[in-house]
Design an enzyme around this catalytic site. Structure first.
Site, PDB file in Angstrom:
ATOM      1  N   GLY A 184     -20.813  31.039  22.407  1.00  0.00           N
ATOM      2  CA  GLY A 184     -22.021  30.283  22.088  1.00  0.00           C
ATOM      3  C   GLY A 184     -21.805  28.819  21.821  1.00  0.00           C
ATOM      4  O   GLY A 184     -22.332  27.956  22.519  1.00  0.00           O
ATOM      5  N   SER A 185     -21.003  28.488  20.820  1.00  0.00           N
ATOM      6  CA  SER A 185     -20.872  27.086  20.426  1.00  0.00           C
ATOM      7  C   SER A 185     -19.714  26.413  21.138  1.00  0.00           C
ATOM      8  O   SER A 185     -18.727  27.055  21.505  1.00  0.00           O
ATOM      9  CB  SER A 185     -20.676  26.978  18.912  1.00  0.00           C
ATOM     10  N   ARG A 244     -12.461  26.299   6.452  1.00  0.00           N
ATOM     11  CA  ARG A 244     -13.789  26.632   6.954  1.00  0.00           C
ATOM     12  C   ARG A 244     -14.710  26.949   5.784  1.00  0.00           C
ATOM     13  O   ARG A 244     -14.465  27.882   5.003  1.00  0.00           O
ATOM     14  CB  ARG A 244     -13.697  27.824   7.905  1.00  0.00           C
ATOM     15  N   CYS A 245     -15.764  26.161   5.650  1.00  0.00           N
ATOM     16  CA  CYS A 245     -16.741  26.341   4.565  1.00  0.00           C
ATOM     17  C   CYS A 245     -18.120  26.587   5.168  1.00  0.00           C
ATOM     18  O   CYS A 245     -18.446  26.064   6.235  1.00  0.00           O
ATOM     19  CB  CYS A 245     -16.782  25.115   3.664  1.00  0.00           C
ATOM     20  N   HIS A 304      -9.547  30.687  16.146  1.00  0.00           N
ATOM     21  CA  HIS A 304      -9.269  30.247  14.786  1.00  0.00           C
ATOM     22  C   HIS A 304      -7.875  29.651  14.651  1.00  0.00           C
ATOM     23  O   HIS A 304      -7.462  29.286  13.559  1.00  0.00           O
ATOM     24  CB  HIS A 304      -9.447  31.409  13.801  1.00  0.00           C
TER      25      HIS A 304
END
Length: 764
Positions: free
Chosen positions: A441-442, A524-525, A703
């Protein structure tokens, strides 16, 4: 006198200072010394924020993950990470993310890429931990340096320390055997190292240690239950008092076991297990400390202090000095400080409490218990006003939404025809090759995209200028995908800040913080939206962007939505009605968006349910109830479309083998999952379960900054083809590419497309 303490504090900083420091270091823009100095500064700030407590936690700060910290303390490193000659922090990052510093010449020799550790969800939260790797020949060797340094650091600042570590049984329970050996067989080797660690802390003047054993709130077979007895009878001779901490659920059949372990105190999550307080007191010897988690450590609503005192005061009278009170779990799962919020609606803000405010609530409760309610009359009156305000606010309930909810019927969740019929219609319309390629998707959220979004929100550019800028980014994503040769394209999501927040901002019933950041993993937040009222979709949310993207290409363009279960599980959810009710409301809202996308000519629609597994109750006896409404919510969202519209869903970093039947019941035409870090181990379930539809096992671990080769991807897909027919396999990354850089994405996707072509040639 009641004792106050905390199980853990948010470590990223109120303004995400740790995130930015980590990313600066990884990119080679700052030094290791600067990163460590920032860590020390954050720890000092965190202890100052907790200064009113009787005991403050030490060791809860981490540069990436507390489970990985424990692995390094125990010397349990993956074989590929042993023998590293550089700084231990760099090796730590290599295990966490595949490499440490990127592009720094002085680190080129020592910090090269390795396979990153497998990552999965921490119990039923949205926090991800690095899974301990275990094997029959595992050896443990203590390295207490990180913990002892933080203890000394805290002592120098006058902090009354209570170190926090993960318990030996939960550590093994969280781990994964790499050779199918029995994890519990390692307990005899592990316990002497834990004893050594406790003795080391005792030698540094530590009186109490908090040992987290949340595995006790799960269903344990006799071997695991016996392991708890073995472990704590082994550790009882250590010169330190153990507070055994359980949280996230109820002990049930493990209550008697926990109460009879030879420890000095037990922490019970009284938010989830209040009914177990009295039975626990009946079982506990009179010398043991009882710690009750009386403030919800996982949600952001104010505590009803008067109601809490009503049930807590009798226990305080009975226990006297034996009573400790704390939040229910670590405050890692909530934002740091509500005081930073300047734009949040005043009424809604009055209903909330972040980490610092929760500790203030704890102080008020302790004062009331120690000195009487009259000592905190002002605070209790203000709290009660906020509780009543929320309970009676007309903004919380929408009659039209309630009416739509009452009209839900089974037909809403049914496709017109079963998959074997649908797949033929979709094949005729989409004309995709064998091993079709797509992404999740992104695409990268560049500095330019983020700056444009900030300018638009600040009013520095108007909506027309913002739209032009986002369309340019969409066009770039489409152009890059066509050059790469992908088969089903995406628009790249340049306009989206977050996969949940983006939708929440356009739905009635949600509120948004400025700085309500929570750590998901490493740097990652996420900033979970606040679901405070009934949910309604006032207008289309994605259609215009997807239509524009489709106008740029002849290839199928995938509409991208976040599913109702994931929106629910990744929000701070209202606690005044069942979660299922909120989920059905979300399902009806997202269903409207799905149908509007189909009307606009979009023939492939992905509805992400990344958090389906995460919401699963910790006890299997409760799974069916959850899965029934969660799966039904997805089906309500997805299944109003025609047979020719292909529905995709995506799940990432979750062990789903034990719920595969429920996933099949979702009846998505295509499911994409994470399998790259686990080396396709997650596909073992398909040896026994014949998954009926199509599946895309992720072959690119997004990741990690490491770029996979064509050969690696081909090998992963060959493993998948041993279990699933090739005609039902897709080739894709394991998650969205938002956090990566174009310089990483292009070569990785080039390899991925080449891998698919190679597989097609081999099958021809």
């Amino acid at each position: 006198m009641v004792t106050t303490h905390n199980l853990g504090f948010p470590r990223i900083g109120a303004m995400r200072e740790l995130k930015f420091a980590l990313e600066s270091y990884w990119e080679g823009r700052s030094s290791r010394a600067e990163l460590k100095a920032l860590g020390a500064q954050l720890r000092k700030q965190n202890w100052q924020a907790q200064s009113g407590l009787d005991w403050m936690s030490v060791g809860d700060f981490s540069f990436y993950d507390q489970v990985l910290d424990m692995s390094f303390a125990l010397g349990n490193l993956p074989k590929r990470a042993r023998g590293f000659q550089g700084d231990i922090l760099d090796n730590y990052f290599r295990v966490a993310r595949g490499r440490s510093v990127q592009g720094a010449e002085d680190h080129a020799a020592c910090c090269g890429g390795i396979a990153a550790g497998e990552m999965t969800k921490w119990f039923d939260t949205n926090y991800h931990y690095i899974v301990p790797e275990l094997s029959a020949d595992a050896e443990f060797k203590l390295d207490p340096s990180r913990l002892l340094e933080q203890i000394a650091e805290a002592r120098a600042q006058g902090v009354k320390t209570k170190p926090v570590i993960i318990g030996p049984v939960t550590y093994l329970w969280l781990g994964k055997s790499k050779d199918d050996s029995d994890r519990l067989a390692l307990l005899d080797r592990l316990l002497p190292v834990y004893s050594e660690l406790l003795e080391a802390m005792a030698s540094h003047g530590v009186e109490w240690v908090q040992i987290d054993e949340p595995a006790l709130v799960t269903e344990l077979d006799p071997a695991w239950r016996h392991a708890f007895n073995l472990a704590y009878h082994h550790l009882k001779s250590c010169r330190i008092k153990i507070l055994l901490a359980t949280y996230f659920g109820t002990l049930q059949e493990n209550l008697h076991l926990a109460c009879n372990l030879p420890v000095a105190g037990i922490h019970l999550d009284a938010i989830n297990a209040r009914d177990e307080i009295q039975p626990m007191l009946n079982l506990l010897p009179s010398h043991k400390v009882v710690s009750l988690g009386v403030i919800n450590g996982r949600n952001i609503w104010k505590t009803d202090l008067n109601a809490t005192l009503d049930w807590l005061e009798p226990f305080a009278e009975r226990l006297g000095n034996r009573l400790w009170i704390a939040p229910s779990c670590s405050l890692l799962h909530v934002p740091a400080d509500l005081g930073n919020e300047q734009k949040l609606d005043d009424e809604i803000k009055s209903w909330l409490a972040f980490a610092i405010q929760k500790l203030e609530e704890l102080r008020v409760l302790a004062t009331a218990l120690n000195q009487g309610r009259r000592a905190v009359t002002v605070e209790l009156v203000a709290n009660q006003a906020a509780i009543v305000s929320r309970r009676t606010s007309p903004r919380v309930s929408n009659p039209a939404v309630r009416q739509a909810l009452a009209a839900i019927n089974p037909a809403l969740g049914q496709r017109k025809n079963p998959y074997p019929i649908r797949v033929r219609k979709q094949a005729d319309l989409l004309k995709l090759p064998l091993y079709p390629t797509t992404t999740i998707g992104s695409f990268p959220q560049t500095a330019e995209i983020r700056q444009t979004r900030r300018q638009f929100k600040a009013g520095e550019i108007n909506e027309a200028a913002y739209k032009i800028a986002m369309q340019a980014e969409i066009a770039r994503s489409v152009r890059e995908q066509e050059v790469l040769g992908l088969d089903v394209l995406v628009h790249g999501e340049a306009e989206r800040n977050d996969m949940v927040e983006y939708f929440g901002e356009q739905l009635e019933g949600y509120a948004f913080s400025q700085f309500g950041w929570v750590q998901s993993y490493g740097s990652r937040c996420v900033k979970p939206p606040i679901l405070f009222g009934d949910i309604r979709r006032p207008k289309a949310m994605t259609v215009e962007w997807i239509k524009y993207a489709q106008s740029l290409t002849e290839k199928p363009m995938k509409g991208m939505l976040t599913g109702p279960v994931t929106i629910l599980n990744w929000s701070f959810v209202r606690d005044d009605q069942p979660r299922s009710v909120s989920c059905y409301q979300l399902a009806l809202a997202i269903r409207e968006e799905v149908l509007d996308l189909e009307k606009a000519g979009v023939r492939v629609i992905q509805i992400d349910e990344a958090a389906l597994r995460e919401g699963l109750p910790l006890r299997k006896a409760q799974w069916k109830t959850y899965l029934d409404w969660a799966v039904e919510s997805f089906r309500i969202t997805a299944n109003g479309v025609q047979d020719g519209t292909q529905i995709h869903t995506h799940m990432c970093y979750s062990e789903f083998n034990d719920i595969i039947a429920a996933i099949a019941d979702m009846d998505a035409d295509v499911i994409t999952i994470e399998t790259s870090r686990s080396d396709m181990e997650l596909l073992d379930v398909f040896d026994h379960f014949k998954y009926p539809n199509e599946i895309g096992p992720g072959v690119y671990d997004i990741h990690s900054p490491n770029i996979p080769t064509q050969e690696q991807m081909v090998e992963l897909m060959k493993k998948a083809a041993e279990r699933i027919p090739a005609e039902r396999l897709w080739v894709n990354p394991d998650c969205g590419l938002k956090t990566r850089q174009w310089a990483e994405v292009i070569p990785a996707l080039t390899s991925m497309v080449a891998a698919a072509k190679s597989l097609r040639s081999a099958a021809a």
